[in-house]
Design a protein around this motif. Sequence first.
Motif, PDB file in Angstrom:
ATOM      1  N   GLN A  45       4.749 -13.509  16.290  1.00 25.87           N
ATOM      2  CA  GLN A  45       5.655 -13.240  15.475  1.00 25.87           C
ATOM      3  C   GLN A  45       6.857 -13.663  16.803  1.00 25.87           C
ATOM      4  OE1 GLN A  45       6.468 -13.987  12.380  1.00 25.87           O
ATOM      5  NE2 GLN A  45       4.475 -13.088  11.579  1.00 25.87           N
ATOM      6  N   VAL A  65      13.304 -10.888  15.152  1.00 24.45           N
ATOM      7  CA  VAL A  65      13.101  -9.552  13.757  1.00 24.45           C
ATOM      8  C   VAL A  65      14.344  -9.628  13.278  1.00 24.45           C
ATOM      9  CG1 VAL A  65      11.062  -9.753  14.963  1.00 24.45           C
ATOM     10  CG2 VAL A  65      13.125  -7.905  15.247  1.00 24.45           C
ATOM     11  N   TRP A  66      13.971  -8.948  11.744  1.00 26.77           N
ATOM     12  CA  TRP A  66      15.021  -8.305  11.759  1.00 26.77           C
ATOM     13  C   TRP A  66      15.944  -7.283  11.327  1.00 26.77           C
ATOM     14  CZ3 TRP A  66      13.382  -8.183   5.407  1.00 26.77           C
ATOM     15  CH2 TRP A  66      13.534  -9.893   4.927  1.00 26.77           C
ATOM     16  N   ARG A  75      16.496  -5.332   6.645  1.00 30.04           N
ATOM     17  CA  ARG A  75      15.189  -4.598   5.225  1.00 30.04           C
ATOM     18  C   ARG A  75      16.338  -3.235   4.647  1.00 30.04           C
ATOM     19  NH1 ARG A  75      14.325  -2.618  12.140  1.00 30.04           N
ATOM     20  NH2 ARG A  75      13.137  -4.092  12.104  1.00 30.04           N
ATOM     21  N   GLN A 128       7.984  -9.735   8.277  1.00 34.80           N
ATOM     22  CA  GLN A 128       9.094  -9.282   8.509  1.00 34.80           C
ATOM     23  C   GLN A 128       9.667  -8.457   7.326  1.00 34.80           C
ATOM     24  OE1 GLN A 128      10.992  -8.979  11.652  1.00 34.80           O
ATOM     25  NE2 GLN A 128       9.883 -10.318  12.484  1.00 34.80           N
TER      26      GLN A 128
END
Length: 388
Positions: free
Chosen positions: A65, A69-70, A75, A108
């Motif tokens: 990945q 990232v978030w 989130r 994610q």
Amino acid sequence: MTTSKSRDKNEDIELEDQSQLDSYSDEQTVLTKPKEVRIAKEQYSVFELLRKIQKKQLILAPEFQRADVWKNPQRAELLESILLGIPIPLIYLFEDKNGVRQVVDGRQRITALQKFYDGKFKFTKLKVLTKLNGKSFGELDPFYQSKIEDYQINTYVIQPPTPESIKFNIFDRVNRGGVQLNKQEMRHALYQGKATDLLKVLSENEAFKKVTGNTVSPKRMRDKYLIIRLIGFYLYQKNRLSIIKNGETTKYQYRSDIDDFLALVMDFINKQDSKDLNEELEGLFNDAMINIHNILGDEVFRFETKTKTKRPINIGLFEMLSYCLMEGTPDKCHLIEFKGEVNSIKKTIDSDKLFATGADSKTVVDIRFAYAESLIEKYIKVNHAKKS
């Protein structure tokens, strides 16, 4: 096969096939047998999904990945959508022959659920349920906790016996929403296991970094692509790769099909019963990198240039010379002759443009390793303990 020597500022590899580090195109795979594609639609509650991760029945496969990232506000927004009953996008999974599933698209989202459920972050910047800002999962009223745990996640599961080539096609289609994965990133996603463990170790090898001048960027897995090719062709040249067809095991024959070949190599490594092969390859690779640096120097994988600008590392040279030194080391009395012939071969290859076009064709691969075997026969003191 189209050849390109184009490279960006983060790449110092002369590519024989630029498409290996470009995004995959589904034009390269035709779904000729729709009946081979097996996709099941399933639904899980958030609680069930997280429990499968805990039991290792579902793998998030974090290594392939991307780094972007978030963040927690993203989130939190996903969790707010769940609490409001808003549908979230489908999640795609791959299932292997043992029933273990791997997240293809949706990591994610699942990670956001997992982190919140485990108390790793609190709600922030909620736009609708503002009264919940500042609260973790454990601090929510039971009503909201239950809404999250009971929320139904829709998934598509790509199941056996869907062929690997078609999995690549599907993988590309579900990843078109963001930055597309290149072929090596896709292989890394599809073949998690001993193969990806080996690539991680070898790409971090200090001798490898030293002999390549620390110029092979890990960005977009360029380093891992370089290494898996070497490992694959080493196993192939040693006649150790096999395939099962119609219930019979036969030796693999390379037919210019580099994508299928590298996929087979990673799958082959994953299926080994023990860690012996990984340990063997790690030792051979490390010894080769050290010996190449000590004997041939850190410019040996580059063709000469008449300008001050260095030419990039050539994959064909890397494979040919690394394979030689994986077999053993030159006798000390022949070091000068060995180095002289290496330089002579490099000049011939460069002047004849042997590694410039169609470099992954069977013909050129055979030429490459014929040179390697010639060097081994003349100068290399083979370590028989390492022979297959």
